[in-house]
Motif scaffolding. Structure first.
Motif, PDB file in Angstrom:
ATOM      1  N   GLU A  28      -7.917  46.602  37.614  1.00 56.28           N
ATOM      2  CA  GLU A  28      -8.581  45.370  37.207  1.00 56.28           C
ATOM      3  C   GLU A  28      -8.787  44.477  38.434  1.00 56.28           C
ATOM      4  O   GLU A  28      -9.816  43.834  38.575  1.00 56.28           O
TER       5      GLU A  28
ATOM      6  N   TRP B 206      -0.781  39.231  35.281  1.00 54.50           N
ATOM      7  CA  TRP B 206      -1.684  38.624  36.252  1.00 54.50           C
ATOM      8  C   TRP B 206      -2.325  37.362  35.704  1.00 54.50           C
ATOM      9  O   TRP B 206      -2.537  36.385  36.418  1.00 54.50           O
ATOM     10  N   SER B 207      -2.630  37.367  34.416  1.00 54.54           N
ATOM     11  CA  SER B 207      -3.269  36.192  33.815  1.00 54.54           C
ATOM     12  C   SER B 207      -2.295  35.036  33.632  1.00 54.54           C
ATOM     13  O   SER B 207      -2.710  33.893  33.488  1.00 54.54           O
ATOM     14  N   ASP B 208      -0.994  35.331  33.679  1.00 60.09           N
ATOM     15  CA  ASP B 208       0.029  34.284  33.609  1.00 60.09           C
ATOM     16  C   ASP B 208       0.009  33.531  34.933  1.00 60.09           C
ATOM     17  O   ASP B 208       0.208  34.103  35.992  1.00 60.09           O
ATOM     18  N   SER B 209      -0.228  32.244  34.880  1.00 60.61           N
ATOM     19  CA  SER B 209      -0.396  31.455  36.110  1.00 60.61           C
ATOM     20  C   SER B 209       0.824  31.536  37.019  1.00 60.61           C
ATOM     21  O   SER B 209       0.717  31.368  38.230  1.00 60.61           O
TER      22      SER B 209
ATOM     23  N   PRO C 194      -2.331  43.453  33.526  1.00 63.79           N
ATOM     24  CA  PRO C 194      -3.324  42.391  33.324  1.00 63.79           C
ATOM     25  C   PRO C 194      -2.723  41.137  32.676  1.00 63.79           C
ATOM     26  O   PRO C 194      -3.055  40.014  33.062  1.00 63.79           O
ATOM     27  N   GLY C 195      -1.819  41.316  31.721  1.00 61.61           N
ATOM     28  CA  GLY C 195      -1.184  40.173  31.088  1.00 61.61           C
ATOM     29  C   GLY C 195      -0.340  39.365  32.055  1.00 61.61           C
ATOM     30  O   GLY C 195      -0.349  38.133  32.026  1.00 61.61           O
TER      31      GLY C 195
ATOM     32  N   ALA D 200       0.273  34.796  39.129  1.00 62.50           N
ATOM     33  CA  ALA D 200      -1.012  35.010  39.779  1.00 62.50           C
ATOM     34  C   ALA D 200      -1.035  34.647  41.262  1.00 62.50           C
ATOM     35  O   ALA D 200      -2.073  34.703  41.876  1.00 62.50           O
TER      36      ALA D 200
END
Length: 105
Positions: free
Chosen positions: A21, A87-90, A84-85, A93
């Motif tokens: 991703e 990574w989307s957590d600030s 991906p989950g 990231a």
């Protein structure tokens, strides 16, 4: 140096092995006591659903396995591997900076 650099070889190998991703590979050799233009030290950011349900050591093992033919060509690989989950957590990231080399001058 040709277009088939170690960096490109690593990227192509990982892109074939994982559903990436996000993928980023930085050559950090300039931070180390190596000749200019070397490709010996890298930092990898890889976000893939291939890491779902895997502990950190299992993720590293997957990457090492994928890179088994390429690894003898470089010295070090700092890995930052996320689902991906995650990574989307600030909080996840941000990829940390690599420490400065404490090797000889």
């Amino acid at each position: 140096m040709t277009n088939n650099t170690i960096k490109n070889e690593i990227l192509m190998t990982l892109e074939r092995a994982f559903n990436c991703e996000v993928i980023s590979l930085e050559n950090e050799s300039f931070k180390h006591n190596v000749p200019e233009g070397s490709e010996s030290h890298f930092k990898l950011l890889l976000v893939s659903d291939s890491f779902e349900g895997k502990r950190l050591v299992q993720r590293h093992q997957l990457v090492y396995g994928a890179l088994s033919d390429v690894m003898p060509k470089f010295h070090a690989l700092a890995m930052h591997l996320y689902t991906p989950g995650e990574w989307s957590d600030s909080k996840s990231a941000n990829v940390p900076d690599s420490p400065n080399c404490h090797g000889g001058e």
